[in-house]
Design a protein around this motif. Structure first.
Motif, mmCIF file in Angstrom:
data_model
loop_
_atom_site.group_PDB
_atom_site.id
_atom_site.type_symbol
_atom_site.label_atom_id
_atom_site.label_comp_id
_atom_site.label_asym_id
_atom_site.label_seq_id
_atom_site.Cartn_x
_atom_site.Cartn_y
_atom_site.Cartn_z
ATOM 1 N N TRP A 150 87.311 63.439 88.269
ATOM 2 C CA TRP A 150 87.819 63.092 86.932
ATOM 3 C C TRP A 150 86.983 61.972 86.307
ATOM 4 C CZ3 TRP A 150 89.828 58.097 86.126
ATOM 5 C CH2 TRP A 150 90.285 57.862 84.821
ATOM 6 N N TRP A 178 88.642 71.142 80.407
ATOM 7 C CA TRP A 178 89.814 70.772 81.200
ATOM 8 C C TRP A 178 91.114 70.977 80.424
ATOM 9 C CZ3 TRP A 178 87.730 65.507 83.451
ATOM 10 C CH2 TRP A 178 86.733 65.796 84.410
ATOM 11 N N LEU A 227 93.487 66.331 86.018
ATOM 12 C CA LEU A 227 92.566 66.318 84.887
ATOM 13 C C LEU A 227 93.236 66.391 83.514
ATOM 14 C CD1 LEU A 227 89.831 68.687 86.352
ATOM 15 C CD2 LEU A 227 90.030 66.197 86.560
ATOM 16 N N ASP A 235 82.942 74.816 84.019
ATOM 17 C CA ASP A 235 84.280 74.233 84.167
ATOM 18 C C ASP A 235 84.259 72.754 84.578
ATOM 19 O OD1 ASP A 235 83.805 74.144 86.939
ATOM 20 O OD2 ASP A 235 84.957 75.958 87.342
ATOM 21 N N PHE A 264 84.221 71.402 87.270
ATOM 22 C CA PHE A 264 85.164 71.197 88.372
ATOM 23 C C PHE A 264 84.593 71.734 89.682
ATOM 24 C CE2 PHE A 264 88.676 72.742 91.033
ATOM 25 C CZ PHE A 264 89.394 71.563 91.204
#
Length: 295
Positions: A191, A204, A213, A272, A274
């Motif tokens: 994050w 997100w 997130l 993404d 992530f």
């Protein structure tokens, strides 16, 4: 005369004692063969280490990270660049390093599933055991913490029960398989990395790992408490992985190496922000290889 007799009698007695002692020493072969001395111990061969640093087959279980989701294209698995069993030479996966390009396709299996949580691991382990692998890699737990709300995270006791059951399922079918267990990544560090990127914040908002997130720019006390709670749960999950693995003589935990690794923007998926990118998968492969081949 009486004195001389006493002297002679004593002399004869002493001589008999000395003679008997000499005869005893001769019959025993002298000092070199003294039976009272312990025989020299023969050197024993060193026991072979239980952990084999060169396993000949690899099965991977876990979630979207091991499936290399979003590493090649948007919203799709890309197992060819998986850190565990991928065939892409740019990633140089763990299996590729251990087995070589000639054997990686036939001697490695990717049984992970995108979206899987720890409760699914016993089933994946049972599938792995059917292949009788010499090494099983485990990377699981991020989805247990990444929920729509922090209240929905998997309880630590349930996480422990599932992981314990998973190892038991593997041992039932493949008792000698080695297990490499990766720690769960630090979601709060992720994050902190992505929140400063406009693209990351925008993606997100679609709901990726909302427990951590959501509202990435909110630095208020409630949001900070929520993120701290999620991180604490990840730390607890990693403690479970370490403790349960330590009870199995053929299990090796990464010591928190993945949790402590800083995935910067170039190591995260551009779709993404992530999942690991192709380069991120390569870093995971490096970490795993160091751990598995450590003497």
């Amino acid at each position: 005369m009486r004195g001389r007799k006493r002297f002679s009698s004593r002399s004869r007695t002493a001589a008999a004692v000395i003679t008997a002692a000499l005869l005893a020493g001769c019959s025993a072969g002298g000092p070199a063969a003294d039976a009272t001395r312990p025989a020299a111990a023969e050197p024993r061969p060193k026991p072979r280490p239980l952990w084999n640093t060169s396993p000949a087959s690899v099965a991977a279980v876990g979630d979207s990270i091991t499936r290399a989701f979003d590493a090649c294209t948007v919203l799709a698995d890309c197992p060819e660049v998986s850190w565990a069993t991928g065939t892409d030479t740019a990633v140089d996966s763990l299996a590729l390093r251990l087995l070589g390009p000639e054997k990686v396709a036939g001697r490695s299996w990717n049984l992970a599933r995108t979206g899987a949580r720890m409760a699914e691991l016993p089933g994946q382990m049972a599938l792995a055991a059917e292949r009788r692998p010499e090494l099983v890699t485990v990377m699981m737990g991020a989805n247990d913490a990444c929920r729509d709300r922090a209240e929905l995270m998997t309880p630590v006791d349930d996480f422990r029960a599932s992981f314990t059951a998973a190892l038991a399922r593997l041992r039932a079918g493949a008792p000698k398989a080695q297990v490499y267990v990766s720690s769960v990544p630090d979601l709060k560090r992720l994050w902190a990395t992505g929140r400063v990127e406009p693209m990351g914040r925008q993606v997100w908002k679609l709901g990726i790992c909302a427990s951590m997130l959501k509202d990435a720019e909110d630095l208020g006390p409630a949001a900070e408490r929520r993120r701290a709670r999620v991180r604490e749960r990840v730390v607890a999950y990693n403690r479970v992985l370490q403790e349960v693995c330590a009870k199995d003589s053929r299990c090796r935990y990464d010591g928190g190496a993945v949790f402590g690794f800083a995935f910067d923007g170039g190591l995260l998926s551009p779709w993404d922000w992530f999942h690991p990118s192709r380069d991120g998968q390569a870093r995971l492969a490096e970490i795993a290889y160091r751990q598995v081949t450590r003497e």
